[in-house]
Enzyme design. Structure first.
Site, PDB file in Angstrom:
ATOM      1  N   GLY A 165      50.948  82.592 -96.783  1.00  0.00           N
ATOM      2  CA  GLY A 165      51.953  81.459 -97.652  1.00  0.00           C
ATOM      3  C   GLY A 165      52.456  80.556 -96.837  1.00  0.00           C
ATOM      4  CB  THR A 182      52.622  83.316-102.021  1.00  0.00           C
ATOM      5  OG1 THR A 182      53.959  83.748-102.374  1.00  0.00           O
ATOM      6  CG2 THR A 182      52.846  81.937-101.651  1.00  0.00           C
ATOM      7  CB  SER A 232      50.500  86.600 -91.203  1.00  0.00           C
ATOM      8  OG  SER A 232      51.267  87.358 -92.427  1.00  0.00           O
ATOM      9  CG  ASP A 289      60.425  96.180 -89.883  1.00  0.00           C
ATOM     10  OD1 ASP A 289      60.541  95.171 -90.413  1.00  0.00           O
ATOM     11  OD2 ASP A 289      61.220  97.280 -89.883  1.00  0.00           O
ATOM     12  CE1 TYR A 326      62.219  83.861-106.880  1.00  0.00           C
ATOM     13  CE2 TYR A 326      64.180  82.671-106.491  1.00  0.00           C
ATOM     14  CZ  TYR A 326      63.193  83.409-106.048  1.00  0.00           C
ATOM     15  OH  TYR A 326      63.031  83.340-104.804  1.00  0.00           O
ATOM     16  CG  PHE A 363      54.940  94.685 -91.850  1.00  0.00           C
ATOM     17  CD1 PHE A 363      55.830  95.523 -90.821  1.00  0.00           C
ATOM     18  CD2 PHE A 363      54.379  95.507 -92.836  1.00  0.00           C
ATOM     19  CE1 PHE A 363      55.846  96.800 -90.847  1.00  0.00           C
ATOM     20  CE2 PHE A 363      54.587  96.863 -92.844  1.00  0.00           C
ATOM     21  CZ  PHE A 363      55.019  97.597 -91.906  1.00  0.00           C
ATOM     22  CD  GLU A 364      49.794  90.464 -91.464  1.00  0.00           C
ATOM     23  OE1 GLU A 364      49.451  90.802 -92.491  1.00  0.00           O
ATOM     24  OE2 GLU A 364      50.618  89.664 -91.617  1.00  0.00           O
TER      25      GLU A 364
HETATM   26  P1  NAI Z   1      54.093  85.605 -98.443  1.00  0.00           P
HETATM   27  O1  NAI Z   1      54.103  86.976 -99.109  1.00  0.00           O
HETATM   28  O2  NAI Z   1      53.123  84.722 -98.366  1.00  0.00           O
HETATM   29  O3  NAI Z   1      54.522  85.731 -96.546  1.00  0.00           O
HETATM   30  C1  NAI Z   1      55.682  86.745 -96.347  1.00  0.00           C
HETATM   31  C2  NAI Z   1      55.387  86.902 -94.794  1.00  0.00           C
HETATM   32  O4  NAI Z   1      56.406  87.883 -94.571  1.00  0.00           O
HETATM   33  C3  NAI Z   1      54.198  87.469 -94.348  1.00  0.00           C
HETATM   34  O5  NAI Z   1      53.872  86.618 -93.025  1.00  0.00           O
HETATM   35  C4  NAI Z   1      54.476  88.887 -94.116  1.00  0.00           C
HETATM   36  O6  NAI Z   1      53.512  89.465 -92.988  1.00  0.00           O
HETATM   37  C5  NAI Z   1      55.759  88.818 -93.467  1.00  0.00           C
HETATM   38  N1  NAI Z   1      56.587  90.187 -93.630  1.00  0.00           N
HETATM   39  C6  NAI Z   1      56.951  90.819 -94.671  1.00  0.00           C
HETATM   40  N2  NAI Z   1      57.663  91.767 -94.241  1.00  0.00           N
HETATM   41  C7  NAI Z   1      57.950  91.612 -93.168  1.00  0.00           C
HETATM   42  C8  NAI Z   1      58.346  92.603 -92.059  1.00  0.00           C
HETATM   43  N3  NAI Z   1      59.139  93.587 -92.429  1.00  0.00           N
HETATM   44  N4  NAI Z   1      58.152  92.085 -90.712  1.00  0.00           N
HETATM   45  C9  NAI Z   1      57.448  91.138 -90.231  1.00  0.00           C
HETATM   46  N5  NAI Z   1      56.951  90.423 -91.268  1.00  0.00           N
HETATM   47  C10 NAI Z   1      57.049  90.551 -92.630  1.00  0.00           C
HETATM   48  O7  NAI Z   1      55.305  85.073 -99.062  1.00  0.00           O
HETATM   49  P2  NAI Z   1      55.715  83.519 -99.206  1.00  0.00           P
HETATM   50  O8  NAI Z   1      55.721  83.202-100.797  1.00  0.00           O
HETATM   51  O9  NAI Z   1      55.160  82.666 -98.449  1.00  0.00           O
HETATM   52  O10 NAI Z   1      57.367  83.488 -98.901  1.00  0.00           O
HETATM   53  C11 NAI Z   1      57.875  83.395 -97.730  1.00  0.00           C
HETATM   54  C12 NAI Z   1      59.356  82.618 -98.034  1.00  0.00           C
HETATM   55  O11 NAI Z   1      59.387  81.533 -99.095  1.00  0.00           O
HETATM   56  C13 NAI Z   1      60.160  83.518 -98.946  1.00  0.00           C
HETATM   57  O12 NAI Z   1      61.543  83.560 -98.335  1.00  0.00           O
HETATM   58  C14 NAI Z   1      60.110  83.109-100.547  1.00  0.00           C
HETATM   59  O13 NAI Z   1      61.376  83.716-101.089  1.00  0.00           O
HETATM   60  C15 NAI Z   1      60.197  81.775-100.173  1.00  0.00           C
HETATM   61  N6  NAI Z   1      59.665  80.817-101.380  1.00  0.00           N
HETATM   62  C16 NAI Z   1      58.516  81.340-101.737  1.00  0.00           C
HETATM   63  C17 NAI Z   1      58.068  80.482-102.919  1.00  0.00           C
HETATM   64  C18 NAI Z   1      57.079  80.521-103.736  1.00  0.00           C
HETATM   65  O14 NAI Z   1      56.650  80.306-104.802  1.00  0.00           O
HETATM   66  N7  NAI Z   1      55.759  81.523-103.007  1.00  0.00           N
HETATM   67  C19 NAI Z   1      58.934  79.532-103.423  1.00  0.00           C
HETATM   68  C20 NAI Z   1      60.067  79.225-102.860  1.00  0.00           C
HETATM   69  C21 NAI Z   1      60.593  80.035-101.475  1.00  0.00           C
END
Ligand code: NAI
Length: 403
Positions: free
Chosen positions: A62, A285, A60, A121, A245, A84-85
């Site tokens: 990032g 993000t 949803s 979840d 990290y 999760f929203e």
């Molecule tokens: P984000 O916060 O933008 O997206 C997280 C997503 O997970 C959202 O869609 C949210 O609804 C979902 N979510 C969270 N808990 C949930 C649950 N219990 N059930 C269902 N959905 C759930 O995060 P982002 O940054 O896009 O991270 C995604 C992956 O990318 C992570 O593994 C992060 O470690 C990795 N990553 C992020 C970087 C960054 O700089 N943002 C760099 C490299 C990797």
């Protein structure tokens, strides 16, 4: 109601429906343009055998949303998102992902594509079962599973036990410069060591266990296509962020996630499936903004990468994942440890030499010159639907509708 951005301790409490929809549409537009050769640094990615049915867990916001958009436009894929929203009410805004899902799905349907979201979840048996039922009934076999969860909490579906991830070191207390990008105030962050139990919990939440469970249940229900792929996202980063990290509690979880890829791949041998971890670039993000020290690193990195015309957001990164990594005709390019590297531009020697020099000398006085705080804030606003020039934020707006 009039919806303004409210930020508390680095977390935005509100999101703007129209702004989130607009940002989602902008990302769709960017991929459409790139696919027709309008963005010089990106290939059109023609004639690659893209997936047609894609499941995105955490799709949803990032990186997950950007993968969903890229897959749907490049391969005309039908997509299912699990996220999760918080839903909106008359007086309260939803989380940005709720609006993004709605906006993306409206656009996808206009393109004749199937697109659904399961809200709840992802760690629970209930949501897994609901997702599998939908896939079986409406989609058919999946050929790409994207695991893009970023969560602070996991409740083990079998034992009911709660696990919380922590952002701490695994050694001594680490002191480093950090910034509040909204107050533009540099300070020193002191991050203490995680206990063994906290490290175990962080691995439980952000490691590969739940990814494995998803792949297992999908396979057991015979919902994975022959030759399917799965990918999860990781981060390494430079030495300046290692204590918090890569060598911190979250890094232990990422190492677990990376090791999980080969175990999953082995379990997919009979259907010729493959599993990858993609190491992505550090970006603003909702998840990354709350990591101590990282916002200062990101602000410095943005300044340097923008000056060198190398800056990318989630959409550019995930477009490259699809067009130049996962679906390459001559195999997926990986590093010595078998990982896809999309942090290649971030980790370029010239970029990191400049980051290090800025990191060593940055202080309150030269902050504006060395760090792109405005860029950080703008992106943070954008991912919550604010700062869009076409929207009059002083107007009344129903938080339950995006247009
Ligand atoms: P984000 O916060 O933008 O997206 C997280 C997503 O997970 C959202 O869609 C949210 O609804 C979902 N979510 C969270 N808990 C949930 C649950 N219990 N059930 C269902 N959905 C759930 O995060 P982002 O940054 O896009 O991270 C995604 C992956 O990318 C992570 O593994 C992060 O470690 C990795 N990553 C992020 C970087 C960054 O700089 N943002 C760099 C490299 C990797």
């Amino acid at each position: 109601m009039i919806i303004r951005q409210k930020i508390m301790r680095g977390v935005s409490l509100t999101a703007h429906p129209k702004g989130c929809a607009e940002y989602t549409k902008q990302q769709i537009q960017w991929v459409k343009e790139a696919a027709t050769g309008m963005h010089a640094s990106y290939s059109t990615g023609e004639n690659l055998s893209y997936p047609k049915k894609v499941l995105i867990i955490g799709g949803s916001t990032g990186y997950g949303l950007a993968t969903r958009i890229s897959a749907s436009i490049l391969g005309k894929a039908d997509t299912i998102n699990v996220s999760f929203e918080r839903e909106p009410s008359e007086k309260k805004t939803a989380t940005p992902g709720w609006y993004n899902n709605l906006a993306f799905e409206q656009e996808a349907r206009k393109m004749g594509l199937k697109a659904d979201s399961i809200l709840g979840d992802a760690f629970s048996h209930e949501i897994k079962a609901k997702t599998l039922d939908l896939i079986e009934k409406e989609y058919g076999k999946i050929d790409l599973v994207v695991y893009s969860l970023a969560s602070p909490l996991r409740i083990d579906p079998d034992t009911g036990e709660s696990y919380r991830s922590v952002l701490k070191t695994t050694g001594a207390t680490y002191s480093a410069k950090t910034i509040d990008p909204f107050k533009e105030q540099i300070s020193v962050a002191k991050v203490g060591p995680a206990t063994e139990e906290q490290i175990t919990h962080t691995v439980k939440v952000m490691g590969g266990e739940d990814w494995t469970l998803w792949m297992k249940v999908l396979k057991e229900r015979d919902l994975l296509a022959k030759g399917c792929k799965t990918v999860a996202y990781s981060y390494i980063g430079p030495e300046v962020t290692f204590p918090i990290y890569r060598e911190g509690s979250i890094g232990q979880a990422k190492e677990h996630l990376e090791a999980t890829a080969s175990e999953i791949e082995e379990s997919l041998n009979d259907i010729e499936g493959t599993a990858f971890v993609s190491v992505n670039k550090a970006l603003v993000t909702r998840a990354s903004s709350v990591i101590p020290v990282v916002p200062l690193y990101i602000s410095i990195l943005y300044r340097i990468m923008k000056d060198k015309d190398l800056h990318e957001g989630c959409i550019e990164q995930m477009y490259r994942l699809m067009t130049e990594r996962l679906y390459q005709a001559d195999g997926v390019p990986v590093d010595d440890a078998g990982r896809i590297r999309l942090d290649d531009w971030e980790m370029r020697e010239d970029v990191q030499t400049q980051v290090k020099a800025a990191w060593d000398t940055i202080e309150q006085e030269n902050l504006q010159q060395l760090a792109d705080l405005e860029g950080f804030r703008k992106e943070y606003e954008q991912i919550h639907g604010f700062g869009c020039t076409d929207i009059d934020y002083s107007q009344e707006c129903d938080p339950r509708v995006i247009d």
